[in-house]
Design an enzyme around this catalytic site. Sequence first.
Site, PDB file in Angstrom:
ATOM      1  N   GLN B 289       0.806  -1.217   0.000  1.00  0.00           N
ATOM      2  CA  GLN B 289       0.000   0.000   0.000  1.00  0.00           C
ATOM      3  C   GLN B 289       0.839   1.266   0.000  1.00  0.00           C
ATOM      4  O   GLN B 289       0.301   2.366   0.016  1.00  0.00           O
ATOM      5  CB  GLN B 289      -0.940   0.002   1.197  1.00  0.00           C
ATOM      6  N   GLU B 292       0.241   4.013  -2.738  1.00  0.00           N
ATOM      7  CA  GLU B 292      -0.938   4.847  -2.529  1.00  0.00           C
ATOM      8  C   GLU B 292      -0.699   5.866  -1.424  1.00  0.00           C
ATOM      9  O   GLU B 292      -1.035   7.038  -1.556  1.00  0.00           O
ATOM     10  CB  GLU B 292      -2.151   3.973  -2.193  1.00  0.00           C
ATOM     11  N   GLU B 293      -0.103   5.401  -0.321  1.00  0.00           N
ATOM     12  CA  GLU B 293       0.183   6.295   0.800  1.00  0.00           C
ATOM     13  C   GLU B 293       1.007   7.469   0.348  1.00  0.00           C
ATOM     14  O   GLU B 293       0.753   8.615   0.712  1.00  0.00           O
ATOM     15  CB  GLU B 293       1.009   5.555   1.857  1.00  0.00           C
ATOM     16  N   ARG B 294       2.040   7.177  -0.439  1.00  0.00           N
ATOM     17  CA  ARG B 294       2.970   8.241  -0.833  1.00  0.00           C
ATOM     18  C   ARG B 294       2.324   9.224  -1.789  1.00  0.00           C
ATOM     19  O   ARG B 294       2.455  10.426  -1.631  1.00  0.00           O
ATOM     20  CB  ARG B 294       4.236   7.624  -1.419  1.00  0.00           C
ATOM     21  N   ALA B 297       0.065  11.518   0.152  1.00  0.00           N
ATOM     22  CA  ALA B 297       0.771  12.582   0.868  1.00  0.00           C
ATOM     23  C   ALA B 297       1.166  13.706  -0.085  1.00  0.00           C
ATOM     24  O   ALA B 297       1.080  14.892   0.256  1.00  0.00           O
ATOM     25  CB  ALA B 297       2.006  12.015   1.556  1.00  0.00           C
TER      26      ALA B 297
END
Lengths: 254, 434
Positions: B289, B292-294, B297
Amino acid sequence: MSGRVLVGVKRVIDYAVKIRVKPDNSGVVTDGVKHSMNPFCEIAVEEAVKLKEKKLIKEVVAVSCGPQQSQETIRTALAMGADRGIHVEVSGKDYETLGPLQVSKILAALAKKEDAQLIILGKQAIDDDCNQTGQMTAALLDWPQGTFASEVSMDGAQVKVVREIDGGLETIKINTPAVLTADLRLNTPRYATLPNIMKAKKKKIANVKPADLGVDLTSRLEVLRVDEPPQRQAGMKVETVEDLVEKLRDTGMV
Amino acid sequence: MALREGALRAKLLLCSRTLSKFASFSFARSLSELVSSQSVTSKPPEIADDHLIYTQEHSALKEALRKLIDQEINPYVDQWEAEGTFPAHKIFKILGNAGFLGVNKPVEYGGLGLDFSYSVAVAEELGNIRCGGIPMAIGVQSDMATPALARFGSDELKKEFLLTSIMGDKVACLGVSEVGAGSDVSSIKTKAVKKGDEYVINGGKMWTTSGTQADWMCLLANTSDGPPHKNKSLICLPMNLPGVHIARKISKMGMWSSDTAEVFFDDVRVPCKNIIGQEGMGFTYQMLQFQEERLWAVANIVTTMDNIIQETINYTRQRRIFQLPVLHHQAVHFRLAELQTEVELLRSLLYRATAMYIKGNDVTKLASMAKLKAGRLARELSDSCLQYWGGMGYTSDVPVSRFYRDCRLLSIGAGADEVMLGIICKYMDTLPKK
């Protein structure tokens, strides 16, 4: 009764935007400026959707008069719960001179065509602050009007409206079909939720031209000039209360 | 309450029209800030038919979310920053009701089943919140604590934890980093030892966003003694179990409105069925994941950077030095132009990576590059802009100083710059071979 409610929604410059006057003083700058639904129209939509949720009416139809972008405003109404939309196409010069008289003629024609039981509008638009469309529409249709509504309740074929007036609150009972205009405290409009935004994609927006409704858009008004409000002047300091009273008298304030 | 809100809105409606450019506001400070903050961040609609990844629906989504932010979040940010926490249950319920917490999650569990471009749209719009802490907490709730659960969790587990988190009824937190392990995830020490049909958990977690208010934690723990990348599992851990200790709320340089906790586990017992997916796959799930997280942000900070530039322009336009507005000095408006250019470049990378990702491509390299650039640009931008605010920039009363403190985390959290560089080098095949 058809159980159909027409809600007028107007696309205006967003209330948080700093308005700038065009250099030629012919109007305000609208190109590239953020627009959204008139806040009072939002309240009108919310009230109509609430009536439908209470099963007091059957269908909410959102109407907007304007250029292509007015469809976005209708979509917002659909996302809030309106069932379908009608976009009355007005653009160019006609749109620049479009005012309450023309819009009320359009709404009156649509109300007859759609066999509307109620027309709910915002009390005024925040760009021109006319506060006329609701009243004119009622007059053209010879329908009763409940303006500045802060509370609306249906009572059979009648509507009880609590109106905000200068002296306080006035409660009236009017027959339907009728025109209502929403004031600030009528309700708090819901957020268009994401699921409803996606559902709104499938709802229909019909395209209509003013000519199809037999409406003449010629304006009786001509805007001569638009100016910014005067710059705030520097204040004055006075030494004594007597000086203050004298100054107030001199400048005609008292 | 409705009357006060109504009065507030009435004031907004009536007064925002009649304010001339340099009028001093005679209303409550929070109201004037609300008006000025909104007029600053109102931008021309940038979603045209030929936008790279956004459609009318994305535009409608952003407008609806923006309204929610303007009414339910921004008016209280100053207060929450001062208090060091924000009411997560209340805010997440509002967001959950409106559908914003499960944009790309399965429909069966209350999500909307939309593609990642919608999550990016949400992240972008959350950048209009007047601090970094709250978007970060929302990001954890919607896109950090839940993706693995959504993909690999059992139906029962999803009903208990995923559905409730998407609805905004339960606050989630992520338990991965520890005091002794941040970038080096594989060296975490928290253990979950199987005893019968329970895991007994001992250890602790650090940097837990929303840790003091969370109802459950997506916990990464060692569940066996195998190789470090294959011996970890993700477990849904209710935070009210005996043995879970919220040791302290960490006092940080920025992100003040987001409560960050240090948590200890003292023989905490959790049913084995609370494991997400397969035992031993926790590390892999977590890695999946990260793209997606990056990107999330990056999307978030890009909007905030736009806003800071705009606020700096507004401030320097009216602040005069040496008989001229600060903005009229060439060094200033040229520098702002440079910074805006870099923001647009980063935005382009974001959209490119997102477009490729939703088509099913692996965008690890681009996502890492975007994250790296975002952290560094935010620092550079906040530093340059703060300089132009002069003494005022150094005070706590202005948005730029809060941004300066908040955005510093971006180069550290959710993948430190050095980790990003390592990933990029791996793709460039420049790492020394063993």
